[in-house]
Scaffold this motif. Sequence first.
Motif, mmCIF file in Angstrom:
data_model
loop_
_atom_site.group_PDB
_atom_site.id
_atom_site.type_symbol
_atom_site.label_atom_id
_atom_site.label_comp_id
_atom_site.label_asym_id
_atom_site.label_seq_id
_atom_site.Cartn_x
_atom_site.Cartn_y
_atom_site.Cartn_z
ATOM 1 N N LYS A 28 7.921 -5.405 -6.996
ATOM 2 C CA LYS A 28 8.623 -6.623 -6.576
ATOM 3 C C LYS A 28 10.051 -6.314 -6.161
ATOM 4 O O LYS A 28 10.515 -6.762 -5.109
ATOM 5 C CB LYS A 28 8.638 -7.637 -7.726
ATOM 6 C CG LYS A 28 9.252 -8.957 -7.339
ATOM 7 C CD LYS A 28 9.735 -9.741 -8.519
ATOM 8 C CE LYS A 28 11.174 -9.433 -8.819
ATOM 9 N NZ LYS A 28 11.739 -10.257 -9.866
ATOM 10 N N SER A 29 10.751 -5.515 -6.966
ATOM 11 C CA SER A 29 12.160 -5.267 -6.641
ATOM 12 C C SER A 29 12.284 -4.489 -5.328
ATOM 13 O O SER A 29 13.187 -4.766 -4.536
ATOM 14 C CB SER A 29 12.879 -4.557 -7.780
ATOM 15 O OG SER A 29 12.133 -3.469 -8.211
ATOM 16 N N GLU A 30 11.366 -3.568 -5.065
ATOM 17 C CA GLU A 30 11.442 -2.799 -3.821
ATOM 18 C C GLU A 30 11.135 -3.695 -2.621
ATOM 19 O O GLU A 30 11.822 -3.629 -1.593
ATOM 20 C CB GLU A 30 10.462 -1.625 -3.895
ATOM 21 C CG GLU A 30 10.444 -0.707 -2.681
ATOM 22 C CD GLU A 30 11.792 -0.103 -2.330
ATOM 23 O OE1 GLU A 30 12.616 0.101 -3.249
ATOM 24 O OE2 GLU A 30 12.028 0.153 -1.131
ATOM 25 N N ARG B 138 5.765 -3.353 -15.826
ATOM 26 C CA ARG B 138 6.854 -2.569 -15.224
ATOM 27 C C ARG B 138 6.499 -2.123 -13.807
ATOM 28 O O ARG B 138 7.350 -2.118 -12.921
ATOM 29 C CB ARG B 138 7.161 -1.348 -16.081
ATOM 30 C CG ARG B 138 7.973 -1.710 -17.281
ATOM 31 C CD ARG B 138 8.408 -0.484 -18.022
ATOM 32 N NE ARG B 138 8.990 -0.839 -19.304
ATOM 33 C CZ ARG B 138 9.163 0.003 -20.296
ATOM 34 N NH1 ARG B 138 8.781 1.249 -20.165
ATOM 35 N NH2 ARG B 138 9.713 -0.380 -21.427
ATOM 36 N N ALA B 139 5.243 -1.761 -13.613
ATOM 37 C CA ALA B 139 4.812 -1.334 -12.277
ATOM 38 C C ALA B 139 4.946 -2.497 -11.292
ATOM 39 O O ALA B 139 5.454 -2.329 -10.175
ATOM 40 C CB ALA B 139 3.376 -0.847 -12.332
ATOM 41 N N LEU B 140 4.523 -3.687 -11.717
ATOM 42 C CA LEU B 140 4.617 -4.868 -10.838
ATOM 43 C C LEU B 140 6.078 -5.203 -10.547
ATOM 44 O O LEU B 140 6.426 -5.584 -9.428
ATOM 45 C CB LEU B 140 3.913 -6.060 -11.492
ATOM 46 C CG LEU B 140 2.387 -5.992 -11.519
ATOM 47 C CD1 LEU B 140 1.819 -7.104 -12.384
ATOM 48 C CD2 LEU B 140 1.811 -6.096 -10.110
ATOM 49 N N LYS B 141 6.908 -5.041 -11.569
ATOM 50 C CA LYS B 141 8.329 -5.335 -11.396
ATOM 51 C C LYS B 141 8.962 -4.367 -10.399
ATOM 52 O O LYS B 141 9.767 -4.768 -9.555
ATOM 53 C CB LYS B 141 9.027 -5.228 -12.761
ATOM 54 C CG LYS B 141 10.320 -5.999 -12.849
ATOM 55 C CD LYS B 141 10.832 -5.991 -14.255
ATOM 56 C CE LYS B 141 12.192 -6.657 -14.319
ATOM 57 N NZ LYS B 141 12.745 -6.611 -15.660
ATOM 58 N N ASN C 47 0.832 -1.215 0.000
ATOM 59 C CA ASN C 47 0.000 0.000 0.000
ATOM 60 C C ASN C 47 0.863 1.260 0.000
ATOM 61 O O ASN C 47 0.564 2.228 -0.680
ATOM 62 C CB ASN C 47 -0.925 0.016 1.215
ATOM 63 C CG ASN C 47 -2.081 -0.945 1.029
ATOM 64 O OD1 ASN C 47 -2.420 -1.301 -0.090
ATOM 65 N ND2 ASN C 47 -2.666 -1.381 2.119
ATOM 66 N N GLU C 48 1.930 1.193 0.784
ATOM 67 C CA GLU C 48 2.833 2.346 0.867
ATOM 68 C C GLU C 48 3.525 2.581 -0.481
ATOM 69 O O GLU C 48 3.620 3.720 -0.955
ATOM 70 C CB GLU C 48 3.872 2.062 1.963
ATOM 71 C CG GLU C 48 4.820 3.193 2.232
ATOM 72 C CD GLU C 48 6.064 2.715 2.945
ATOM 73 O OE1 GLU C 48 5.974 1.783 3.766
ATOM 74 O OE2 GLU C 48 7.133 3.266 2.645
ATOM 75 N N LEU C 49 3.978 1.478 -1.102
ATOM 76 C CA LEU C 49 4.683 1.622 -2.380
ATOM 77 C C LEU C 49 3.738 2.041 -3.499
ATOM 78 O O LEU C 49 4.128 2.774 -4.410
ATOM 79 C CB LEU C 49 5.362 0.296 -2.763
ATOM 80 C CG LEU C 49 6.531 -0.114 -1.879
ATOM 81 C CD1 LEU C 49 6.993 -1.509 -2.228
ATOM 82 C CD2 LEU C 49 7.681 0.858 -2.044
ATOM 83 N N LEU C 50 2.495 1.604 -3.406
ATOM 84 C CA LEU C 50 1.526 1.961 -4.454
ATOM 85 C C LEU C 50 1.293 3.469 -4.498
ATOM 86 O O LEU C 50 1.090 4.040 -5.560
ATOM 87 C CB LEU C 50 0.193 1.262 -4.189
ATOM 88 C CG LEU C 50 0.068 -0.151 -4.762
ATOM 89 C CD1 LEU C 50 -1.171 -0.821 -4.240
ATOM 90 C CD2 LEU C 50 0.038 -0.118 -6.271
#
Lengths: 185, 236
Positions: free
Chosen positions: A174-176, A168-171, A124-127
């Motif tokens: 994931k990386s974060e 790209r958004a999902l990637k 949620n924070e990253l979104l």
Amino acid sequence: MPANRLTHKLKGKDPQIQAWVIQQFNARLFLYFRNRIKGESHYEDLVQEVFGAFFNLVQKGKSFADHLIAPVMFGIARRVMYNYFYRQKRSNKIQERASANLQLTVDFAEEERIEREVLRRQLNELLDRLPAVDKEILNDFYLRDRSIGEISATLHKSPHYISVRKERALKKLKSEISRRKNVFR
Amino acid sequence: MNCRLFVSLIDFYLRGELSEAECSEFEKHYFTCDGCFTQLQIQSLFIAKDVRVHLPEKKRAFVFRPAFVFPSLLGLLLLGLVATHFINIRYYDRLSRFTPPPFMGGELRAGPGDASLPRREKQFRRAMDLYSRLQYPGALAILQRLRSEDPAVPKVDFFTAVCLLLTDEPESALELFDGLIKEMNPAYYDEAIYYKGMALLKMHDKTRALVQFRNLEGMISPMATPAREMVRRLSE
């Protein structure tokens, strides 16, 4: 350094290694059983059965290389799942077998719930930090169940563009999250 | 199964759309690959709608509404006209500001045997005294009384016209200046042309005022210099 040092330590009932194995596979097993067996309310029994079988296998003297722990765990999980479906035969000695071989008192369901909650909060924070377009695409695709074609028509972009932005958004997410997992591990 | 293929199959797996063989391959992969499992966890939260996305507020697209646009345009037009009107008023006010001509003294002339001359002379002096002290309405009242008694005195006519101009009655002042110009009295001819131009400016008639100043500009007269200045300001 032997390649099967983890199984050696597990044979000695090292609680740290047991905790690591549980932390590594608990969420995977829950996700596996949730997707394979719908409508079951006690996935933790099945997870416990898998861990019980795994630690029992190690105690019996079965030795395998470290990189094979995951396939072995998956094999056991699959066997437990087949048992559940086809034979409907559940081991009556699950509890005893698990507690005999485990040095820790673990609430598998609670562990999984906490891990899921932590992940949800991080997500949620990253979104919130994603660009507005990416947020809109993810929102439309997953939360409003709209297809790539519909989203492309709404945003006046090509379906390829929408698809690439979504991946790209999902990637990025994931990386974060992977980076944070490695930091806190 | 490699990671790229795994990522492309995640949504299908979570929605139960994979075959048994694909499922087994898929599961085997995420038991061994940490990165792919993280991605699977993320997408499982999305599929379960267990996340919240704060979308920014959308800007409303422009929609042409005649019922709204035309009254607005009309309002703007009216506003523009009113603003132009006030700007014009300020512009002409600024242009038509002038220093009143000083009273240099002198007596009223009359024919021999005019018994009322001393009294009128006295009244005229009183009017000019008020004029010098910038009390134009008082001076105007006395001068108009003098004009009603004897309308053929150019000095009285001129100062009456100037007082009228200073008390914002340019139309009446214009008539008197026209009379003075027609008479071609050398003492007040140039001044009458100049102040007629000023009266026209007060009436917002820039073209006719410019004609007056241009006429005066070419003359050999002390009023030629201020007339030239007015031509320059009006031509800007």
